[in-house]
Design a protein around this motif. Structure first.
Motif, PDB file in Angstrom:
ATOM      1  N   CYS A  59      76.537   8.328  43.710  1.00  0.00           N
ATOM      2  CA  CYS A  59      75.489   9.182  43.164  1.00  0.00           C
ATOM      3  C   CYS A  59      74.599   9.650  44.313  1.00  0.00           C
ATOM      4  CB  CYS A  59      74.673   8.482  42.092  1.00  0.00           C
ATOM      5  SG  CYS A  59      73.639   7.130  42.654  1.00  0.00           S
ATOM      6  N   ALA A  60      73.990  10.805  44.107  1.00  0.00           N
ATOM      7  CA  ALA A  60      73.182  11.416  45.148  1.00  0.00           C
ATOM      8  C   ALA A  60      71.979  12.095  44.523  1.00  0.00           C
ATOM      9  CB  ALA A  60      74.006  12.421  45.942  1.00  0.00           C
ATOM     10  N   THR A  61      70.927  12.196  45.310  1.00  0.00           N
ATOM     11  CA  THR A  61      69.708  12.845  44.856  1.00  0.00           C
ATOM     12  C   THR A  61      69.143  13.716  45.972  1.00  0.00           C
ATOM     13  OG1 THR A  61      67.498  12.481  43.930  1.00  0.00           O
ATOM     14  CG2 THR A  61      68.230  10.942  45.610  1.00  0.00           C
ATOM     15  N   ASP A  62      68.340  14.658  45.602  1.00  0.00           N
ATOM     16  CA  ASP A  62      67.663  15.472  46.608  1.00  0.00           C
ATOM     17  C   ASP A  62      66.216  15.683  46.193  1.00  0.00           C
ATOM     18  OD1 ASP A  62      67.072  18.526  47.786  1.00  0.00           O
ATOM     19  OD2 ASP A  62      68.103  17.145  49.126  1.00  0.00           O
ATOM     20  N   SER A  63      65.310  15.349  47.089  1.00  0.00           N
ATOM     21  CA  SER A  63      63.882  15.411  46.808  1.00  0.00           C
ATOM     22  C   SER A  63      63.249  16.738  47.185  1.00  0.00           C
ATOM     23  CB  SER A  63      63.165  14.287  47.569  1.00  0.00           C
ATOM     24  OG  SER A  63      63.377  14.428  48.958  1.00  0.00           O
ATOM     25  N   ARG A  64      64.056  17.691  47.701  1.00  0.00           N
ATOM     26  CA  ARG A  64      63.464  18.909  48.260  1.00  0.00           C
ATOM     27  C   ARG A  64      63.570  20.109  47.328  1.00  0.00           C
ATOM     28  NH1 ARG A  64      67.307  18.198  53.306  1.00  0.00           N
ATOM     29  NH2 ARG A  64      68.635  17.882  51.492  1.00  0.00           N
ATOM     30  N   ASN A  65      64.745  20.320  46.756  1.00  0.00           N
ATOM     31  CA  ASN A  65      64.938  21.474  45.877  1.00  0.00           C
ATOM     32  C   ASN A  65      66.219  21.289  45.073  1.00  0.00           C
ATOM     33  OD1 ASN A  65      67.278  22.618  47.426  1.00  0.00           O
ATOM     34  ND2 ASN A  65      65.733  22.787  49.022  1.00  0.00           N
TER      35      ASN A  65
END
Length: 125
Positions: free
Chosen positions: A96-102
């Motif tokens: 799983c992966a996440t992105d805090s920027r956009n």
């Protein structure tokens, strides 16, 4: 910094189901986009499914459309991947992966800045 921990992988026969979970900690906001990627032995990590922060828009690789469902629970900071109709070619380590920027480039692994350690899914024929 967010920490991600996948669970729910295992060994299943073809046609079976598994539900992967990804628990996030260290940050209250789950991320503008979250996704699942998988990596069989050797080849590069590939996109499986992704979901925007509002949970209303989802994306799937053609190979899993109609069989996998991604969802997120922002209240518990958890991402899910329900996998039905599993095939031997689904065998891989799932991340799983996440992105805090956009929420841009949601199907591109390079566009994520947080990753879990992965969970093995093995589908026997």
């Amino acid at each position: 910094q967010v920490q991600l921990a996948e669970s729910g992988g295992g060994l299943v026969q073809a046609g079976g189901s598994l539900r992967l979970s990804c628990a996030a900690s260290g940050r209250t906001f789950l991320g503008y986009k979250m996704g699942w990627f998988r990596q069989p032995p050797g080849p590069a990590r590939k996109f499986v499914a992704a979901i925007r922060w509002d949970g209303d828009t989802t994306y799937y690789a053609d190979s899993v459309k109609g069989r996998f469902t991604i969802s997120r629970d922002n209240a518990t900071n958890t991402l899910y991947l329900q996998m039905n109709g599993l095939k031997p070619e689904d065998t891989a380590v799932y991340y799983c992966a996440t992105d805090s920027r956009n929420a841009n480039f949601i199907t591109s692994r390079q566009a994520y800045n947080g990753w879990g350690q992965g969970t093995q899914v093995t589908v026997s024929s």
